[in-house]
Design a protein around this motif. Structure first.
Motif, short mmCIF file in Angstrom:
data_model
loop_
_atom_site.label_atom_id
_atom_site.label_comp_id
_atom_site.label_asym_id
_atom_site.label_seq_id
_atom_site.Cartn_x
_atom_site.Cartn_y
_atom_site.Cartn_z
N ARG A 1 17.21 99.02 45.33
CA ARG A 1 18.43 98.57 44.66
C ARG A 1 19.45 98.06 45.66
O ARG A 1 19.73 98.69 46.68
N ARG A 2 20.00 96.90 45.35
CA ARG A 2 21.05 96.27 46.16
C ARG A 2 21.93 95.49 45.20
O ARG A 2 21.61 94.36 44.82
N ASP A 3 23.00 96.11 44.77
CA ASP A 3 23.85 95.54 43.73
C ASP A 3 24.61 94.31 44.19
O ASP A 3 25.02 94.21 45.35
N GLY B 1 16.29 94.06 45.63
CA GLY B 1 15.73 93.12 46.58
C GLY B 1 16.83 92.40 47.32
O GLY B 1 17.99 92.79 47.30
N GLY B 2 16.44 91.35 47.97
CA GLY B 2 17.39 90.60 48.78
C GLY B 2 17.53 89.18 48.29
O GLY B 2 18.12 88.93 47.25
N ASP B 3 16.92 88.28 49.04
CA ASP B 3 17.08 86.87 48.73
C ASP B 3 15.72 86.27 48.43
O ASP B 3 14.92 86.09 49.35
N PRO B 4 15.40 86.02 47.22
CA PRO B 4 16.24 86.10 46.02
C PRO B 4 16.14 87.49 45.38
O PRO B 4 15.13 88.17 45.50
N ALA B 5 17.19 87.89 44.72
CA ALA B 5 17.27 89.22 44.10
C ALA B 5 16.98 89.15 42.61
O ALA B 5 17.21 88.14 41.95
N ILE B 6 16.48 90.26 42.10
CA ILE B 6 16.36 90.45 40.65
C ILE B 6 17.73 90.97 40.22
O ILE B 6 18.25 91.93 40.80
N ILE B 7 18.33 90.32 39.23
CA ILE B 7 19.70 90.68 38.80
C ILE B 7 19.70 91.13 37.34
O ILE B 7 19.09 90.49 36.49
#
Length: 162
Positions: free
Chosen positions: A62-64, A76-82
């Motif tokens: 998780r990375r909000d 995730g990072g780049d690209p992230a699941i939002i």
């Protein structure tokens, strides 16, 4: 007369500037998203969802996104699941030809976007929850929705969103 000859803080100030610039590199970028503005009842459901969301989705930590809000989450990072909770009803839901899927007891409106990413929005829940899976993360298909289904079922009851 040279006014800059005896300024000992010049080199340390330059070093500090370089350190600050390195700290702002694009590798540390956190995605930014628009935060929904639902009413109080839906906000309460979204707050509950935020508390029960998994630490990992599709093996991604998780990375909000920014700005920080219990109405948004990311993995995730780049690209992230939002994930965004508390959105308005998508207009596409009125289309009888719209694609839908059910994943572990949660119904989703499925939309493939022009950039090859996918946007999924929950159906028949008291709050609309949107999950965006970037094109670079679509290789695992519905895996992110499998990870999110238990939390959505727990926090957002079945029904029609206001």
């Amino acid at each position: 007369m040279n006014f800059f000859r005896h300024r000992p803080f010049g080199l340390p100030a330059f070093a500090l500037l370089l350190i600050a610039a390195a700290g702002c590199s694009s590798a540390d970028d956190v995605p930014s998203v628009a935060v929904p503005t639902p009413g109080a009842a839906v906000t309460k459901l979204c707050d509950r969802l935020d508390q029960v969301l998994p630490a990992k989705v599709d093996k991604l930590g998780r990375r909000d996104p920014e700005p920080a809000s219990p109405l948004t989450a990311g993995w995730g990072g780049d690209p992230a699941i939002i994930l965004r909770c508390g959105l308005e009803r998508p207009a596409k839901m009125a289309d009888p030809e719209a694609d839908g899927v059910e994943v572990n007891g949660v119904g989703w409106l499925l939309e493939q976007r022009s950039d090859k990413s996918f946007r999924f929005t929950t159906t028949l829940r008291k709050a609309y929850v949107e999950v965006t899976i970037p094109a670079g993360r679509t290789g695992d298909g519905m895996a992110p929705l499998v990870s999110l289904a238990p939390a959505i079922k727990e926090a957002v009851p079945e029904g029609i969103a206001d």
